[in-house]
Scaffold this motif. Structure first.
Motif, short mmCIF file in Angstrom:
data_model
loop_
_atom_site.label_atom_id
_atom_site.label_comp_id
_atom_site.label_asym_id
_atom_site.label_seq_id
_atom_site.Cartn_x
_atom_site.Cartn_y
_atom_site.Cartn_z
N ALA A 88 46.53 -20.42 36.49
CA ALA A 88 45.99 -19.16 37.39
C ALA A 88 44.57 -19.49 37.84
O ALA A 88 44.47 -19.12 39.14
N ALA A 89 43.74 -20.16 37.36
CA ALA A 89 42.58 -20.48 37.61
C ALA A 89 42.54 -21.82 38.56
O ALA A 89 41.21 -22.24 39.05
N MET A 90 43.66 -22.38 39.19
CA MET A 90 43.92 -23.38 39.96
C MET A 90 44.77 -22.94 41.06
O MET A 90 45.67 -23.43 41.09
N PRO A 91 44.09 -22.26 41.99
CA PRO A 91 44.88 -21.75 43.12
C PRO A 91 45.55 -22.83 44.17
O PRO A 91 46.26 -22.61 44.63
N ARG A 92 45.02 -24.00 44.09
CA ARG A 92 45.33 -25.04 44.95
C ARG A 92 46.26 -26.12 44.24
O ARG A 92 46.53 -27.09 44.85
N LEU A 93 46.76 -25.82 42.83
CA LEU A 93 47.52 -26.76 42.21
C LEU A 93 48.79 -26.89 42.81
O LEU A 93 49.69 -25.96 43.00
N ARG A 94 49.04 -28.27 43.20
CA ARG A 94 50.28 -28.35 43.86
C ARG A 94 51.35 -29.08 42.84
O ARG A 94 52.44 -29.12 43.25
N THR A 95 51.05 -29.80 42.01
CA THR A 95 51.77 -30.49 41.10
C THR A 95 51.37 -30.43 39.70
O THR A 95 50.45 -30.74 39.30
N PRO A 145 56.20 -20.11 31.00
CA PRO A 145 55.61 -18.91 31.48
C PRO A 145 56.22 -18.73 32.67
O PRO A 145 56.39 -19.49 33.70
N ALA A 146 56.59 -17.50 32.99
CA ALA A 146 57.19 -17.28 34.09
C ALA A 146 56.09 -17.25 35.49
O ALA A 146 56.33 -17.54 36.76
N SER A 147 54.67 -17.24 35.07
CA SER A 147 53.71 -17.37 35.73
C SER A 147 53.80 -18.79 36.68
O SER A 147 53.33 -18.79 37.90
N LEU A 148 54.26 -19.76 36.10
CA LEU A 148 54.54 -20.94 36.68
C LEU A 148 55.20 -21.05 37.61
O LEU A 148 55.00 -21.76 38.98
N LEU A 149 56.48 -20.28 37.56
CA LEU A 149 57.45 -20.25 39.03
C LEU A 149 56.99 -19.45 40.10
O LEU A 149 57.41 -19.77 41.17
N ARG A 150 55.82 -18.78 39.72
CA ARG A 150 55.39 -18.01 41.06
C ARG A 150 54.21 -18.37 41.39
O ARG A 150 53.42 -17.86 42.34
N HIS A 151 53.58 -19.42 40.95
CA HIS A 151 52.28 -19.93 41.32
C HIS A 151 52.68 -20.38 42.93
O HIS A 151 53.22 -21.28 43.14
N ALA A 152 51.50 -19.64 43.79
CA ALA A 152 51.82 -19.87 45.20
C ALA A 152 51.78 -21.32 45.76
O ALA A 152 52.44 -21.44 46.68
N SER A 153 51.11 -22.20 45.29
CA SER A 153 50.78 -23.39 45.89
C SER A 153 51.62 -24.53 45.00
O SER A 153 51.49 -25.57 45.49
N LEU A 154 52.22 -24.25 43.88
CA LEU A 154 52.88 -25.33 43.20
C LEU A 154 53.98 -25.85 43.76
O LEU A 154 54.96 -24.96 44.14
N GLU A 155 54.26 -27.14 44.04
CA GLU A 155 55.33 -27.85 44.68
C GLU A 155 56.21 -28.58 43.80
O GLU A 155 57.31 -28.77 43.89
#
Length: 183
Positions: free
Chosen positions: A2-9, A22-32
């Protein structure tokens, strides 16, 4: 994360990562790309609480994940191009309509789980006809090739078991006959 808002991979493959997803990984806004393959992770595939229009790759193969595949997760992960969740212990029916509605999907690997039910034609997409693995046991000379991983336990054949009729794309899917014998 969560502290890495630009994390893509996020790629943690064969790192002995334990615990639940964690469900938070599936909703991380920038994660591709989310690749947590070949770890002893347990628990279920969480329901994605919010839509994620960026996550293109979900690779959780060869963990110890179990439970059902929630349709809501696939409905909310609309950008998925690759679903690779083989080699776990998922049970129940495949959410074929939700997976079939993923327009960008190119790879679908559900084999070596304990899935069952009716697939239906909605699961078939020409875009991933050559990358659609729905069922067969991962075995080499009678022993699963993932048997060298301690968290999988004693070697045992795994296989999904679907009801007939199978859609045309299910060339690698197992069918159970009337006596419920798995192939």
């Amino acid at each position: 994360v969560a502290a890495m808002p630009r994390l893509r991979t996020l790629r943690l493959v064969h790192t002995l990562l334990t615990g639940t997803l964690p469900a938070s990984l599936l909703r991380h806004a920038s994660l591709e790309v989310l690749k947590l393959e070949r770890n002893p992770m347990t628990g279920t595939l969480p329901v994605a609480a919010v839509a994620n229009d960026r996550l293109a790759t979900l690779a959780l193969n060869f963990n110890a994940l179990s439970g059902t595949l929630p349709a809501a997760t696939f409905e909310r992960l609309r950008a998925l191009q690759k679903i690779v969740i083989d080699g776990n212990a998922f049970t129940g029916s495949v959410p074929a309509a939700a997976i079939g509605a993923l327009r960008a999907l190119q790879t679908l690997a559900l084999n070596a789980n304990y899935l069952n039910g009716t697939l239906g034609a909605a699961i078939c997409k020409p875009a991933y006809a050559d990358h659609c693995h729905l069922g067969y046991d991962h075995t080499l000379a009678g022993a699963p090739y993932y048997a060298d991983y301690a968290w999988t336990g004693a070697p045992r054949a795994r296989g999904n078991c679907y009801a007939c009729p199978l859609p045309e794309c299910a060339t690698y899917a197992n069918v159970c006959n009337a006596s419920a014998k798995s192939y």
